[in-house]
Design a protein around this motif. Structure first.
Motif, short mmCIF file in Angstrom:
data_model
loop_
_atom_site.label_atom_id
_atom_site.label_comp_id
_atom_site.label_asym_id
_atom_site.label_seq_id
_atom_site.Cartn_x
_atom_site.Cartn_y
_atom_site.Cartn_z
N ALA A 165 34.85 -1.56 -24.36
CA ALA A 165 35.68 -2.51 -23.61
C ALA A 165 36.97 -1.84 -23.14
N ALA A 166 37.56 -1.04 -24.00
CA ALA A 166 38.78 -0.32 -23.63
C ALA A 166 38.49 0.68 -22.51
N GLU A 167 37.35 1.35 -22.59
CA GLU A 167 36.98 2.32 -21.55
C GLU A 167 36.73 1.61 -20.22
N VAL A 168 36.07 0.46 -20.24
CA VAL A 168 35.82 -0.32 -19.02
C VAL A 168 37.15 -0.74 -18.41
N ALA A 169 38.08 -1.23 -19.23
CA ALA A 169 39.39 -1.64 -18.72
C ALA A 169 40.12 -0.46 -18.09
N ARG A 170 40.05 0.70 -18.73
CA ARG A 170 40.70 1.90 -18.19
C ARG A 170 40.08 2.28 -16.84
N LEU A 171 38.75 2.24 -16.76
CA LEU A 171 38.08 2.60 -15.52
C LEU A 171 38.36 1.58 -14.41
N GLU A 172 38.43 0.30 -14.75
CA GLU A 172 38.76 -0.71 -13.74
C GLU A 172 40.16 -0.48 -13.18
N ALA A 173 41.10 -0.16 -14.06
CA ALA A 173 42.46 0.12 -13.60
C ALA A 173 42.48 1.36 -12.70
#
Length: 115
Positions: free
Chosen positions: A91-99
């Protein structure tokens, strides 16, 4: 701890503590390895036994021999906790990639408007 015919059987708590201490013998640091070895030695002595009795083969009772053996169980691995940890990481990786995608879109839009 239960002596059984010249061998020593540790309680689950004792076994877990000894396994954790012995796991530190793989440290890259000599001081940590030495401290772990001394801690293991002191644990065994403190339990009123020695390495020979602790490591001697133990005879299984008839009931233990007949008990069905299931898959290996790793006492230090909780599959549910591991899955939850991995989900948090993802989830943290997805949030980072979305940003990152939003940032790159803004850069492209800015270049497109200038050019």
């Amino acid at each position: 701890m239960q002596p059984t015919g010249g061998t020593t059987v540790l309680s689950r708590g004792q076994w877990l503590k000894l396994v954790r201490v012995l796991g530190m013998l793989g440290s890259d640091h000599a001081g940590e390895r030495a401290a772990a070895a001394l801690a293991a030695h002191r644990l065994v002595r403190g339990w009123g036994t020695d390495w020979a009795a602790l490591l001697a083969p133990r005879r299984m009772s008839e009931a233990e021999r007949r008990r069905p053996r299931g898959p290996f169980h790793d006492a230090f691995h909780d599959p549910a906790a591991a899955a939850q940890s991995r989900l948090r990481q993802m989830a943290a990786e997805v949030a980072r990639l979305e940003a990152e995608v939003k940032r790159l879109k803004r850069l492209l839009d800015a270049r497109h408007q200038r050019g």
